[in-house]
Write an enzyme that holds these catalytic residues in place. Sequence first.
Site, PDB file in Angstrom:
ATOM      1  N   ARG A  73       0.847  -1.187   0.000  1.00  8.87           N
ATOM      2  CA  ARG A  73       0.000   0.000   0.000  1.00  8.87           C
ATOM      3  C   ARG A  73       0.884   1.238   0.000  1.00  8.87           C
ATOM      4  O   ARG A  73       1.998   1.205   0.530  1.00  8.87           O
ATOM      5  CB  ARG A  73      -0.897   0.013   1.248  1.00  8.87           C
ATOM      6  CG  ARG A  73      -1.872   1.183   1.278  1.00  8.87           C
ATOM      7  CD  ARG A  73      -2.540   1.368   2.618  1.00  8.87           C
ATOM      8  NE  ARG A  73      -3.431   2.527   2.591  1.00  8.87           N
ATOM      9  CZ  ARG A  73      -4.005   3.085   3.652  1.00  8.87           C
ATOM     10  NH1 ARG A  73      -3.784   2.573   4.851  1.00  8.87           N
ATOM     11  NH2 ARG A  73      -4.792   4.134   3.518  1.00  8.87           N
ATOM     12  N   ARG A  84      -0.744   9.822   3.480  1.00  6.03           N
ATOM     13  CA  ARG A  84      -1.220  10.784   2.485  1.00  6.03           C
ATOM     14  C   ARG A  84      -2.170  11.785   3.124  1.00  6.03           C
ATOM     15  O   ARG A  84      -2.603  11.622   4.267  1.00  6.03           O
ATOM     16  CB  ARG A  84      -1.958  10.058   1.352  1.00  6.03           C
ATOM     17  CG  ARG A  84      -3.115   9.179   1.851  1.00  6.03           C
ATOM     18  CD  ARG A  84      -4.123   8.895   0.769  1.00  6.03           C
ATOM     19  NE  ARG A  84      -5.102   7.890   1.148  1.00  6.03           N
ATOM     20  CZ  ARG A  84      -6.135   8.096   1.962  1.00  6.03           C
ATOM     21  NH1 ARG A  84      -6.311   9.276   2.517  1.00  6.03           N
ATOM     22  NH2 ARG A  84      -6.980   7.120   2.224  1.00  6.03           N
ATOM     23  N   ARG A  87       0.094   9.229  -5.501  1.00  2.00           N
ATOM     24  CA  ARG A  87       0.592   8.689  -4.237  1.00  2.00           C
ATOM     25  C   ARG A  87       1.190   7.293  -4.391  1.00  2.00           C
ATOM     26  O   ARG A  87       2.132   6.950  -3.665  1.00  2.00           O
ATOM     27  CB  ARG A  87      -0.518   8.678  -3.187  1.00  2.00           C
ATOM     28  CG  ARG A  87      -1.752   7.866  -3.529  1.00  2.00           C
ATOM     29  CD  ARG A  87      -2.799   8.017  -2.440  1.00  2.00           C
ATOM     30  NE  ARG A  87      -4.063   7.321  -2.699  1.00  2.00           N
ATOM     31  CZ  ARG A  87      -5.088   7.846  -3.348  1.00  2.00           C
ATOM     32  NH1 ARG A  87      -4.996   9.079  -3.825  1.00  2.00           N
ATOM     33  NH2 ARG A  87      -6.202   7.165  -3.525  1.00  2.00           N
TER      34      ARG A  87
END
Length: 416
Positions: free
Chosen positions: A33, A37, A101
Amino acid sequence: MIPGALSIFLLFSYVCGTVVSERERIYVTVLFRHGDRSPVHAYPTDPYQEDAWPQGFGQLSQIGMQQHYNLGQFLRKRYTGFLKESYDRHEISVRSTDYDRTLMSAESNLAGLYPPNGSQVFHPNLIWQPIPVHTVPMTEERLLSFPLGDCPRYTQLMTETEQTEEFRNVTALYEDVIELVRNKTGLNKTSIESVWSVYDTLFCEAQHDMHAPDWVTPDVMEKLKYLKDFAFRTMFALYKQTEKSRLQGGMLLGEIVKNLSAIATENPKPRLKLMMLSAHDTTVTALQASLNVFNGIQPPYASCHIFELYKEDKGAYTVSMFYHNNTELYQLQLPGCGLYCPLEDFKALTKPSISDDRDQECQLPSQGTSKEVIISLAISGCLLFLLVTILLAVICRQTEPMRTQGYRHVINEGES
């Protein structure tokens, strides 16, 4: 006694060490993952809207960059001797979803995994080198972003999930929290999913030392956290987990299993040693649910699921799995197999979660029934038409001799 016991221990350690040394790591897949953020969005009454974040919503923070740099260093340490010290484009392939991201997380990870040395240093004051990260447009992404919204059957399963006793009980038990969120956030409609979104926003703000509203007490956050984790279970685990896996995470699992099989059977062995996949919490959850190893908790930032393919001393291949939750490394065991699962057993045990024709399985059963009804009606209509045609033909044949006889009679009269 003690010297004898020590001798046995040393002998046991030597034997175990020999066995381990004869197990050769061949290939590794890591799925992680992204890191910390900013929130994906804010709720209507949130005092921190997009302009409160340096790069806006959904962007990797400096904390997230550091998390993945650390994970890259962990991978470097774990695979020292397996991967070359210097970056070799033949040894590693990196793919990411097409989000800032996840792309930036992969790049931060690679900075920790492959610090440049020797001829790879292109600037004396920069301990970094560019390494390619591949992606596809989100409209074409079918491997790393779940749940996919192109599956009517999955949508139907989610509707059925919301009718289960467990879902109804949880909704009723936390009705006061859901109502509180509705009243305090300005959202017109709240559900398990929207509550999860609010929790995510509040969590992100807390991680960055932003003051929470007065209604957000520790007790409320704890309840919201439970509902958030429950939402992950509803998507991939709660109710008909295997079928959900076949329509979602099983797609990624199928690709991973295919790659493991190809590496094991290819001769000579390919130079590729590491497949790195940068994605999301739902991606990790969907994959772990398809393996039936999901622990029911949202994967944290920079968490990582690892597959390792080994060649044993007798030539057989085994698969081991590990989960790094950003702090600790745990070895996972596929249900029904050992910690080092024979590749053929691994393939057989994961087969129920992998669809041979996902697009077909995504069709609603009612659509198939409608097609059958249409076909049946068409066949019935054809048979009815054929029956009427035969009946008319019989009637015509019966009346035709009478017409012929009458015609001759008129001619005979004329001739007479």
